[in-house]
Design a protein around this motif. Structure first.
Motif, PDB file in Angstrom:
ATOM      1  N   GLU A   1     -15.380  30.584  47.319  1.00  9.58           N
ATOM      2  CA  GLU A   1     -15.853  31.953  47.543  1.00  9.58           C
ATOM      3  C   GLU A   1     -16.275  32.620  46.237  1.00  9.58           C
ATOM      4  O   GLU A   1     -17.336  33.232  46.150  1.00  9.58           O
ATOM      5  N   ARG A   2     -15.459  32.508  45.205  1.00 11.89           N
ATOM      6  CA  ARG A   2     -15.753  33.177  43.942  1.00 11.89           C
ATOM      7  C   ARG A   2     -16.434  32.270  42.924  1.00 11.89           C
ATOM      8  O   ARG A   2     -17.038  32.748  41.966  1.00 11.89           O
ATOM      9  N   GLU A   3     -16.337  30.951  43.140  1.00 15.68           N
ATOM     10  CA  GLU A   3     -16.945  30.012  42.196  1.00 15.68           C
ATOM     11  C   GLU A   3     -17.466  28.820  42.971  1.00 15.68           C
ATOM     12  O   GLU A   3     -18.352  28.961  43.792  1.00 15.68           O
ATOM     13  N   TRP A   4     -16.904  27.629  42.759  1.00 12.65           N
ATOM     14  CA  TRP A   4     -17.242  26.445  43.523  1.00 12.65           C
ATOM     15  C   TRP A   4     -15.961  25.668  43.796  1.00 12.65           C
ATOM     16  O   TRP A   4     -14.997  25.748  43.025  1.00 12.65           O
TER      17      TRP A   4
ATOM     18  N   ALA B   1     -31.392  33.814  29.244  1.00 14.05           N
ATOM     19  CA  ALA B   1     -31.290  33.017  30.467  1.00 14.05           C
ATOM     20  C   ALA B   1     -30.226  33.573  31.408  1.00 14.05           C
ATOM     21  O   ALA B   1     -29.230  34.160  30.971  1.00 14.05           O
ATOM     22  N   ARG B   2     -30.423  33.361  32.698  1.00 12.42           N
ATOM     23  CA  ARG B   2     -29.475  33.795  33.710  1.00 12.42           C
ATOM     24  C   ARG B   2     -29.185  32.643  34.668  1.00 12.42           C
ATOM     25  O   ARG B   2     -30.071  31.848  34.989  1.00 12.42           O
ATOM     26  N   HIS B   3     -27.962  32.584  35.141  1.00 12.89           N
ATOM     27  CA  HIS B   3     -27.578  31.538  36.080  1.00 12.89           C
ATOM     28  C   HIS B   3     -28.230  31.802  37.436  1.00 12.89           C
ATOM     29  O   HIS B   3     -28.227  32.950  37.916  1.00 12.89           O
ATOM     30  N   PRO B   4     -28.790  30.786  38.084  1.00 18.82           N
ATOM     31  CA  PRO B   4     -29.523  31.005  39.342  1.00 18.82           C
ATOM     32  C   PRO B   4     -28.664  31.506  40.497  1.00 18.82           C
ATOM     33  O   PRO B   4     -29.172  32.176  41.400  1.00 18.82           O
ATOM     34  N   ALA B   5     -27.367  31.211  40.489  1.00 19.47           N
ATOM     35  CA  ALA B   5     -26.519  31.631  41.604  1.00 19.47           C
ATOM     36  C   ALA B   5     -25.851  32.975  41.359  1.00 19.47           C
ATOM     37  O   ALA B   5     -25.709  33.787  42.285  1.00 19.47           O
ATOM     38  N   THR B   6     -25.440  33.241  40.138  1.00 18.27           N
ATOM     39  CA  THR B   6     -24.687  34.469  39.850  1.00 18.27           C
ATOM     40  C   THR B   6     -25.520  35.548  39.195  1.00 18.27           C
ATOM     41  O   THR B   6     -25.113  36.712  39.170  1.00 18.27           O
ATOM     42  N   ASP B   7     -26.652  35.187  38.623  1.00 20.81           N
ATOM     43  CA  ASP B   7     -27.509  36.076  37.842  1.00 20.81           C
ATOM     44  C   ASP B   7     -26.784  36.609  36.600  1.00 20.81           C
ATOM     45  O   ASP B   7     -27.202  37.608  36.018  1.00 20.81           O
TER      46      ASP B   7
ATOM     47  N   ALA C   1      -8.127  29.215  43.075  1.00 18.62           N
ATOM     48  CA  ALA C   1      -8.047  30.209  44.155  1.00 18.62           C
ATOM     49  C   ALA C   1      -6.678  30.865  44.223  1.00 18.62           C
ATOM     50  O   ALA C   1      -6.566  32.061  44.517  1.00 18.62           O
ATOM     51  N   GLN C   2      -5.628  30.095  43.932  1.00 21.04           N
ATOM     52  CA  GLN C   2      -4.270  30.599  44.074  1.00 21.04           C
ATOM     53  C   GLN C   2      -3.695  31.186  42.785  1.00 21.04           C
ATOM     54  O   GLN C   2      -2.839  32.068  42.830  1.00 21.04           O
ATOM     55  N   ASP C   3      -4.161  30.699  41.634  1.00 24.14           N
ATOM     56  CA  ASP C   3      -3.545  31.079  40.360  1.00 24.14           C
ATOM     57  C   ASP C   3      -4.318  32.131  39.576  1.00 24.14           C
ATOM     58  O   ASP C   3      -3.747  32.758  38.674  1.00 24.14           O
TER      59      ASP C   3
END
Length: 324
Positions: A281-284, A144-150, A313-315
């Motif tokens: 940007e990198r996740e949610w 299986a693959r994630h639909p947003a990240t593949d 985002a910062q850490d």
């Protein structure tokens, strides 16, 4: 000559760089606080020293050790398994809920609430042995693959958290998963993904029966939920199963609030950590209004309780173990 080489080695030793235990964490106050806590409780000269036997750390899974959007990965597994079962036997879709789930209609499933979720889990998780279920779940994770990240789902584990788990174990901690996710589902991948063996995975579990067929005994997963490992159920399950109050607890939502509250209310040095999803940007990015991983009480009360609120985002310098 040998004496000279040895002498030079010891002279140079203080200059050798110490390996960074958390290389995917940015150099922030939150990272420093985590490391300072670990150093404090593992230093025999410290007044806050904790013996190795009492160094228990517990972690939520969904949203804490791996991603959880747009829905819990186990629910995606259940819906895809139901669709596969329905291809072989359409008659199993006996209700509108099951039809919606097999068709991938997540909104209808969400609207059905807890009862709809249990109905889908009963249809896809019960009536088979634990071993058969684990084989099926492992096969799904392999393809299986994630639909947003593949990405494969088990590569959407958080690299900074995998590092934290390893760091803690290197310092004599015993690490546990305490999650609302399915016990047997998590046990399929937890050891490979996190280095956490099956016996240190606590989760929600279904009813079960012991049966023999042709002389072969098996544990059969039955319909219905026997225990939900969420909210107040988490500290109850920790006390029942582990038998020690942790000194470190990490979560990401108000479903983890009781676990962190109970952990940090104990005597001696304690630390609670919440992962705040701030990186759109990198996740949610989500918290107070999210349908998954809602975080309200943790944000409002956590800082006053001394908890660390990790800002993704910062850490974090990196997010996933895969794809980067």
């Amino acid at each position: 000559m040998l004496r000279i080489i040895i002498a030079l080695f010891f002279l140079a030793a203080p200059l050798l760089a110490v390996a960074d235990p958390l290389p995917s964490w940015k150099d922030t106050e939150n990272r420093d606080r985590i490391i300072a806590f670990v150093e404090m409780v593992t230093d025999p000269e410290s007044v806050d020293y904790v013996t190795p036997a009492a160094r228990v750390a517990v972690f939520d899974n969904d949203g804490t050790l791996w991603a959880e959007q747009p829905v819990y990965f186990q629910l995606t597994f259940a819906m895809e398994r139901l669709a596969e079962l329905a291809k072989a036997d359409p008659s199993i879709l006996t209700t509108p809920t099951l039809e919606a789930a097999a068709n991938g209609d997540l909104n209808a499933l969400v609207e059905g609430g807890h009862d709809a979720l249990i109905e889908v889990l009963d249809a896809t998780h019960s009536g088979i042995s634990v071993e058969e279920f684990k084989t099926i779940a492992a096969g799904w994770l392999n393809t299986a693959r994630h639909p947003a990240t593949d990405l494969p789902y088990d590569q959407m584990t958080y690299q900074p958290m995998v590092e934290l788990l390893r760091y803690l174990r290197d310092e004599g901690f015993k690490t546990y998963i305490v999650s609302g996710g399915g016990l047997h589902f998590m046990r399929v991948f937890a050891e490979d993904a996190y280095g956490i063996p099956p016996e240190q995975v606590l989760g929600t579990y279904a009813a079960a029966t012991y049966e023999t067929s042709d002389g072969a005994p098996a544990i059969i997963k039955a319909p219905g939920i026997a225990f939900i490992d969420d909210k107040e159920g988490k500290p109850i399950n920790i006390e029942r199963t582990i038998g020690r109050r942790p000194i470190l607890a990490v979560g990401n939502s108000d479903g983890d609030f009781a676990m962190l509250e109970w952990t940090t209310a104990g005597h001696g040095p304690r630390l609670g950590v919440l992962i705040h999803h701030t990186d759109a940007e990198r996740e949610w990015a989500y918290d107070r209004e999210s349908h998954i991983g809602k975080l309200v009480d943790g944000l409002d009360k956590g800082p006053d309780l001394g908890w660390i609120i990790v800002d993704m985002a910062q850490d974090w310098d990196r997010i996933y173990t895969g794809g980067e």
